[in-house]
Design an enzyme around this catalytic site. Structure first.
Site, PDB file in Angstrom:
ATOM      1  N   HIS A  38     -19.188  11.167 -37.836  1.00 16.50           N
ATOM      2  CA  HIS A  38     -19.728  12.416 -38.377  1.00 16.50           C
ATOM      3  C   HIS A  38     -19.967  13.457 -37.271  1.00 16.50           C
ATOM      4  O   HIS A  38     -20.726  13.203 -36.343  1.00 16.50           O
ATOM      5  CB  HIS A  38     -21.040  12.108 -39.115  1.00 16.50           C
ATOM      6  CG  HIS A  38     -21.701  13.329 -39.669  1.00 16.50           C
ATOM      7  ND1 HIS A  38     -23.036  13.611 -39.516  1.00 16.50           N
ATOM      8  CD2 HIS A  38     -21.182  14.366 -40.365  1.00 16.50           C
ATOM      9  CE1 HIS A  38     -23.318  14.754 -40.094  1.00 16.50           C
ATOM     10  NE2 HIS A  38     -22.208  15.229 -40.624  1.00 16.50           N
ATOM     11  N   HIS A  77     -20.965  22.358 -44.765  1.00 16.82           N
ATOM     12  CA  HIS A  77     -20.214  21.389 -45.578  1.00 16.82           C
ATOM     13  C   HIS A  77     -19.499  22.004 -46.770  1.00 16.82           C
ATOM     14  O   HIS A  77     -18.663  21.362 -47.377  1.00 16.82           O
ATOM     15  CB  HIS A  77     -21.150  20.282 -46.053  1.00 16.82           C
ATOM     16  CG  HIS A  77     -21.763  19.524 -44.919  1.00 16.82           C
ATOM     17  ND1 HIS A  77     -22.999  19.830 -44.406  1.00 16.82           N
ATOM     18  CD2 HIS A  77     -21.286  18.505 -44.166  1.00 16.82           C
ATOM     19  CE1 HIS A  77     -23.272  19.016 -43.401  1.00 16.82           C
ATOM     20  NE2 HIS A  77     -22.252  18.211 -43.217  1.00 16.82           N
ATOM     21  N   ARG A 133     -26.502  33.368 -33.526  1.00 12.40           N
ATOM     22  CA  ARG A 133     -26.025  32.009 -33.700  1.00 12.40           C
ATOM     23  C   ARG A 133     -27.241  31.151 -34.081  1.00 12.40           C
ATOM     24  O   ARG A 133     -28.052  30.803 -33.229  1.00 12.40           O
ATOM     25  CB  ARG A 133     -25.383  31.527 -32.378  1.00 12.40           C
ATOM     26  CG  ARG A 133     -24.440  30.305 -32.395  1.00 12.40           C
ATOM     27  CD  ARG A 133     -24.797  29.242 -33.285  1.00 12.40           C
ATOM     28  NE  ARG A 133     -23.841  28.150 -33.379  1.00 12.40           N
ATOM     29  CZ  ARG A 133     -23.760  27.402 -34.470  1.00 12.40           C
ATOM     30  NH1 ARG A 133     -24.484  27.679 -35.528  1.00 12.40           N
ATOM     31  NH2 ARG A 133     -22.945  26.356 -34.490  1.00 12.40           N
ATOM     32  N   CYS A 139     -22.026  32.533 -26.381  1.00  7.89           N
ATOM     33  CA  CYS A 139     -21.975  31.221 -27.029  1.00  7.89           C
ATOM     34  C   CYS A 139     -20.775  30.450 -26.474  1.00  7.89           C
ATOM     35  O   CYS A 139     -19.724  31.037 -26.186  1.00  7.89           O
ATOM     36  CB  CYS A 139     -21.822  31.387 -28.535  1.00  7.89           C
ATOM     37  SG  CYS A 139     -21.846  29.812 -29.395  1.00  7.89           S
ATOM     38  N   TYR A 197     -21.598  20.966 -27.531  1.00  5.64           N
ATOM     39  CA  TYR A 197     -21.615  21.819 -26.337  1.00  5.64           C
ATOM     40  C   TYR A 197     -21.236  21.057 -25.069  1.00  5.64           C
ATOM     41  O   TYR A 197     -21.934  21.090 -24.054  1.00  5.64           O
ATOM     42  CB  TYR A 197     -22.983  22.520 -26.196  1.00  5.64           C
ATOM     43  CG  TYR A 197     -23.266  23.411 -27.390  1.00  5.64           C
ATOM     44  CD1 TYR A 197     -22.466  24.534 -27.619  1.00  5.64           C
ATOM     45  CD2 TYR A 197     -24.263  23.120 -28.301  1.00  5.64           C
ATOM     46  CE1 TYR A 197     -22.689  25.340 -28.728  1.00  5.64           C
ATOM     47  CE2 TYR A 197     -24.479  23.923 -29.415  1.00  5.64           C
ATOM     48  CZ  TYR A 197     -23.694  25.028 -29.611  1.00  5.64           C
ATOM     49  OH  TYR A 197     -23.897  25.823 -30.708  1.00  5.64           O
TER      50      TYR A 197
HETATM   51  C1  HEM Z   1     -21.002  18.810 -39.532  1.00  8.19           C
HETATM   52  C2  HEM Z   1     -19.067  15.909 -42.923  1.00  8.19           C
HETATM   53  C3  HEM Z   1     -23.541  14.434 -44.245  1.00  8.19           C
HETATM   54  C4  HEM Z   1     -25.475  17.515 -41.018  1.00  8.19           C
HETATM   55  C5  HEM Z   1     -20.101  18.162 -40.364  1.00  8.19           C
HETATM   56  C6  HEM Z   1     -18.675  18.377 -40.343  1.00  8.19           C
HETATM   57  C7  HEM Z   1     -18.130  17.548 -41.264  1.00  8.19           C
HETATM   58  C8  HEM Z   1     -19.205  16.832 -41.914  1.00  8.19           C
HETATM   59  C9  HEM Z   1     -16.641  17.400 -41.594  1.00  8.19           C
HETATM   60  C10 HEM Z   1     -17.937  19.374 -39.443  1.00  8.19           C
HETATM   61  C11 HEM Z   1     -17.769  20.632 -40.232  1.00  8.19           C
HETATM   62  C12 HEM Z   1     -17.138  21.790 -39.467  1.00  8.19           C
HETATM   63  O1  HEM Z   1     -17.660  22.127 -38.383  1.00  8.19           O
HETATM   64  O2  HEM Z   1     -16.163  22.356 -39.971  1.00  8.19           O
HETATM   65  C13 HEM Z   1     -20.097  15.241 -43.559  1.00  8.19           C
HETATM   66  C14 HEM Z   1     -19.937  14.247 -44.576  1.00  8.19           C
HETATM   67  C15 HEM Z   1     -21.202  13.810 -44.924  1.00  8.19           C
HETATM   68  C16 HEM Z   1     -22.155  14.567 -44.142  1.00  8.19           C
HETATM   69  C17 HEM Z   1     -18.591  13.786 -45.153  1.00  8.19           C
HETATM   70  C18 HEM Z   1     -21.621  12.766 -45.951  1.00  8.19           C
HETATM   71  C19 HEM Z   1     -20.901  11.716 -46.239  1.00  8.19           C
HETATM   72  C20 HEM Z   1     -24.463  15.196 -43.543  1.00  8.19           C
HETATM   73  C21 HEM Z   1     -25.887  15.193 -43.743  1.00  8.19           C
HETATM   74  C22 HEM Z   1     -26.423  16.086 -42.834  1.00  8.19           C
HETATM   75  C23 HEM Z   1     -25.339  16.625 -42.063  1.00  8.19           C
HETATM   76  C24 HEM Z   1     -26.615  14.351 -44.779  1.00  8.19           C
HETATM   77  C25 HEM Z   1     -27.849  16.512 -42.602  1.00  8.19           C
HETATM   78  C26 HEM Z   1     -28.920  15.892 -42.918  1.00  8.19           C
HETATM   79  C27 HEM Z   1     -24.430  18.058 -40.297  1.00  8.19           C
HETATM   80  C28 HEM Z   1     -24.608  18.923 -39.142  1.00  8.19           C
HETATM   81  C29 HEM Z   1     -23.321  19.292 -38.708  1.00  8.19           C
HETATM   82  C30 HEM Z   1     -22.377  18.645 -39.610  1.00  8.19           C
HETATM   83  C31 HEM Z   1     -25.936  19.326 -38.508  1.00  8.19           C
HETATM   84  C32 HEM Z   1     -22.967  20.164 -37.506  1.00  8.19           C
HETATM   85  C33 HEM Z   1     -23.060  21.608 -37.846  1.00  8.19           C
HETATM   86  C34 HEM Z   1     -22.871  22.471 -36.599  1.00  8.19           C
HETATM   87  O3  HEM Z   1     -21.900  22.287 -35.884  1.00  8.19           O
HETATM   88  O4  HEM Z   1     -23.727  23.315 -36.373  1.00  8.19           O
HETATM   89  N1  HEM Z   1     -20.393  17.230 -41.334  1.00  8.19           N
HETATM   90  N2  HEM Z   1     -21.444  15.413 -43.318  1.00  8.19           N
HETATM   91  N3  HEM Z   1     -24.156  16.074 -42.528  1.00  8.19           N
HETATM   92  N4  HEM Z   1     -23.079  17.906 -40.539  1.00  8.19           N
HETATM   93 FE1  HEM Z   1     -22.277  16.654 -41.925  1.00  8.19          FE
HETATM   94  N1  MTE Z   2     -32.538  28.192 -30.551  1.00  8.74           N
HETATM   95  C1  MTE Z   2     -32.980  27.675 -31.705  1.00  8.74           C
HETATM   96  N2  MTE Z   2     -34.282  27.365 -31.819  1.00  8.74           N
HETATM   97  N3  MTE Z   2     -32.140  27.440 -32.743  1.00  8.74           N
HETATM   98  C2  MTE Z   2     -30.795  27.731 -32.658  1.00  8.74           C
HETATM   99  O1  MTE Z   2     -30.062  27.530 -33.628  1.00  8.74           O
HETATM  100  N4  MTE Z   2     -28.955  28.530 -31.196  1.00  8.74           N
HETATM  101  C3  MTE Z   2     -28.535  28.533 -29.785  1.00  8.74           C
HETATM  102  C4  MTE Z   2     -29.473  29.384 -28.943  1.00  8.74           C
HETATM  103  N5  MTE Z   2     -30.845  29.050 -29.222  1.00  8.74           N
HETATM  104  C5  MTE Z   2     -30.296  28.258 -31.425  1.00  8.74           C
HETATM  105  C6  MTE Z   2     -31.240  28.504 -30.393  1.00  8.74           C
HETATM  106  C7  MTE Z   2     -27.179  28.996 -29.549  1.00  8.74           C
HETATM  107  S1  MTE Z   2     -25.915  27.860 -29.771  1.00  8.74           S
HETATM  108  C8  MTE Z   2     -26.909  30.250 -29.036  1.00  8.74           C
HETATM  109  S2  MTE Z   2     -25.333  30.718 -28.626  1.00  8.74           S
HETATM  110  C9  MTE Z   2     -27.987  31.242 -28.843  1.00  8.74           C
HETATM  111  O2  MTE Z   2     -29.254  30.743 -29.265  1.00  8.74           O
HETATM  112  C10 MTE Z   2     -27.678  32.499 -29.620  1.00  8.74           C
HETATM  113  O3  MTE Z   2     -28.714  33.435 -29.485  1.00  8.74           O
HETATM  114  P1  MTE Z   2     -28.718  34.733 -30.391  1.00  8.74           P
HETATM  115  O4  MTE Z   2     -28.678  34.318 -31.839  1.00  8.74           O
HETATM  116  O5  MTE Z   2     -29.957  35.482 -30.044  1.00  8.74           O
HETATM  117  O6  MTE Z   2     -27.473  35.501 -30.034  1.00  8.74           O
END
Ligand code: HEM
Ligand code: MTE
Length: 467
Positions: A40, A65, A139, A186, A322
């Site tokens: 994931h 998602h 962001r 970023c 990152y």
């Molecule tokens: C990112 C799938 C469940 C939190 C992703 C991504 C995929 C994915 C494919 C990448 C999406 C992209 O960047 O285009 C799935 C699948 C799940 C699931 C298939 C269940 C079977 C969850 C759950 C949570 C979660 C339950 C939170 C409680 C996140 C987060 C990211 C992410 C935080 C990263 C977002 C970012 O880059 O800022 N997931 N996910 N996911 N997912 Fe999930």
């Molecule tokens: N700080 C908190 N608390 N939450 C966030 O999501 N994003 C980070 C950083 N600080 C983030 C954060 C990221 S990835 C970037 S690039 C910068 O904040 C963006 O700052 P800006 O939204 O003021 O341009």
């Protein structure tokens, strides 16, 4: 004909471990995602929060998602349907966690609405050396917290033998105030160009995930010193926690080395002002970290807690995101522990005018853009080509002051060049050089990486010449 397996809610809820299998539901469908958990992109622990139950309340928060490629991926794990009687209204509050987000400027190009991620259009980005607050790129990973400045407290965990601090905004204002101009970029800036080589996971930033402001606040080194911290021999890190968190209380977090935090020359700020105004909510009101020369991800917004730890922050965004990898690494082979977290960024430049695909007048063309390098390295030159890189001209850099080893802000540049007679199109290219004589790579493919970070190849714009 194959009959669909039907499961009760109770059966689903008993599948929450690798031994029993890890099941989740979406709508009326049941999925066994045991094999996917470790793959994931958001990390196994986040996915496990939904184990044995519905994805909806979590996906309402992480709207990343709501994309077809995510649904297609999930479909591969389908094992059956929920018992129709069990498809009762969700018991968890699924109201929009983003409902309280601030109102944004209409000029921003939105890459994702929830969480909010947006960049200024290129024509506006280089209109001013200082980016106006309303169009500064944003962001966010989570909903924007709504913090009361009167009750706000910043917790600084004290050193052994020192004292922990709980600072109000007034307390922070009592430290000496510093104001510096810093460009924030970023790690995903220009990711959309990497996507053209091969798919990557992440937001499709164009050239605008970068902006510049005058930030004012207390120096982190002064605040840490008051809590009894010193620069000790051992390798240590300063960990920051945001007050933006998901319903499980997981906050945004990141860290920087203690050596940078304690170095007065590094000018790390606990900023409460942006361009002479209190920080806007999207940019961290009331207090954020500003780490000059370092990737945006470490500039933690809505700062709640600062602590000194022997190890880097355990946050997902420090350890599982990152970071840069070889083009040969994919999601099946990636080992996030094998690469250091991105801190200082490499030299970067981009063309903001003209736009790709635009038609320019014959006679003379004006080309504009920005250039910046990490770690306080000054940009010393920008080269521009009109013929795809065969011949070059030197652009005119703006006059803004660049302090040695503290060149925290970008340089805007422009070039007025005659359009060679008879040309029907131009392949405009720019590349910058910093004071370490670091240069940008000429193409994207050799620096492609699965997360689409550190995209700093020569920027190329193709335009037509009006007949
Ligand atoms: C990112 C799938 C469940 C939190 C992703 C991504 C995929 C994915 C494919 C990448 C999406 C992209 O960047 O285009 C799935 C699948 C799940 C699931 C298939 C269940 C079977 C969850 C759950 C949570 C979660 C339950 C939170 C409680 C996140 C987060 C990211 C992410 C935080 C990263 C977002 C970012 O880059 O800022 N997931 N996910 N996911 N997912 Fe999930
Ligand atoms: N700080 C908190 N608390 N939450 C966030 O999501 N994003 C980070 C950083 N600080 C983030 C954060 C990221 S990835 C970037 S690039 C910068 O904040 C963006 O700052 P800006 O939204 O003021 O341009």
């Amino acid at each position: 004909q194959e009959s669909t397996r039907i499961y009760t809610k109770e059966e689903v809820s008993s599948h929450t471990s690798p031994e029993t299998g890890i099941w989740v539901t979406l709508g009326s469908e049941v999925f066994d995602v045991t094999e996917f958990v470790d793959l994931h992109p958001g990390g196994p622990s986040k996915l496990m929060l939904a184990a044995g139950g519905p994805l909806e309340p979590f996906w309402a928060l992480y709207a990343v998602h709501n994309q077809s490629h995510v649904l297609e991926l999930l479909a591969q794990y389908k094992i059956g349907e929920l018992n129709p009687e069990d498809k009762v209204a969700p018991t968890v509050e699924t109201s929009d966690p983003y409902a309280d987000d601030p109102i944004r400027h209409p000029a921003l190009k939105v890459n994702s609405q929830r969480p909010f991620n947006a960049e200024p259009p290129p024509e506006l980005l280089t209109e001013n050396y200082i980016t106006p607050n309303p169009i500064f790129f944003t962001r966010n990973h989570l909903p924007v917290p709504n913090l009361d400045p009167d009750t706000y407290r910043l917790h600084i965990v004290g050193a052994p033998g020192g004292q922990s601090l709980s600072l109000s905004l007034d307390d922070l204002h009592n430290f000496p105030k510093y104001e510096i101009t810093v460009t924030l970029q970023c790690a995903g800036n220009r990711r959309s160009e990497m996507t053209q080589v091969k798919e990557v996971k992440g937001l499709e930033w164009r050239t605008g995930a970068i902006s510049t402001a005058r930030w004012a606040g207390a120096r982190l080194c002064d605040v840490l010193a008051q809590a009894g911290h010193q620069l000790c021999e051992t390798e240590a890190h300063v960990c920051f926690e945001g007050l933006d968190s998901d319903p499980t209380g997981t906050a945004y977090g990141a860290s920087i080395p203690l050596s940078r935090a304690m170095d007065p020359e590094a000018e790390v700020l606990l900023a409460y002002e942006m361009n002479g105004q209190p920080l806007p909510r999207d940019h961290g009101f009331p207090v954020r970290v500003v780490v000059p020369g370092v990737v945006g991800a470490r500039h933690v917004k809505w700062l709640g807690r600062v602590s000194v730890q022997p190890e880097e922050s355990y946050s997902h965004w420090q350890r599982r995101d990152y970071k840069g990898f070889s083009p040969s690494v994919d999601w099946d082979t990636v080992d996030f522990d094998s690469a250091p977290s991105i801190q200082e960024l490499p030299v970067q430049s981009a063309i903001t005018e003209p736009r790709d695909g635009e038609t320019v007048e014959s006679g003379e063309v004006t080309i504009k853009g920005y250039a910046w390098s990490g770690g306080g390295r000054a940009v010393i030159r920008v080269d521009v080509s009109l013929d795809g890189g065969l011949t070059w001209q030197v652009a005119k850099l703006d006059e803004e002051e660049q302090r040695p080893r503290k060149a925290w802000a970008w340089r805007l540049w422009q070039l007025q060049a005659p359009v060679p007679a008879g040309q029907k199109e131009l392949n405009i290219v720019c590349k910058a050089v910093d004071d370490g004589y670091n240069v940008q790579p000429d193409t994207v493919a050799p620096i492609w990486n699965l997360r689409g970070v550190l995209s700093n190849a020569w920027h190329r714009v193709h335009v037509f010449v009006a007949p």
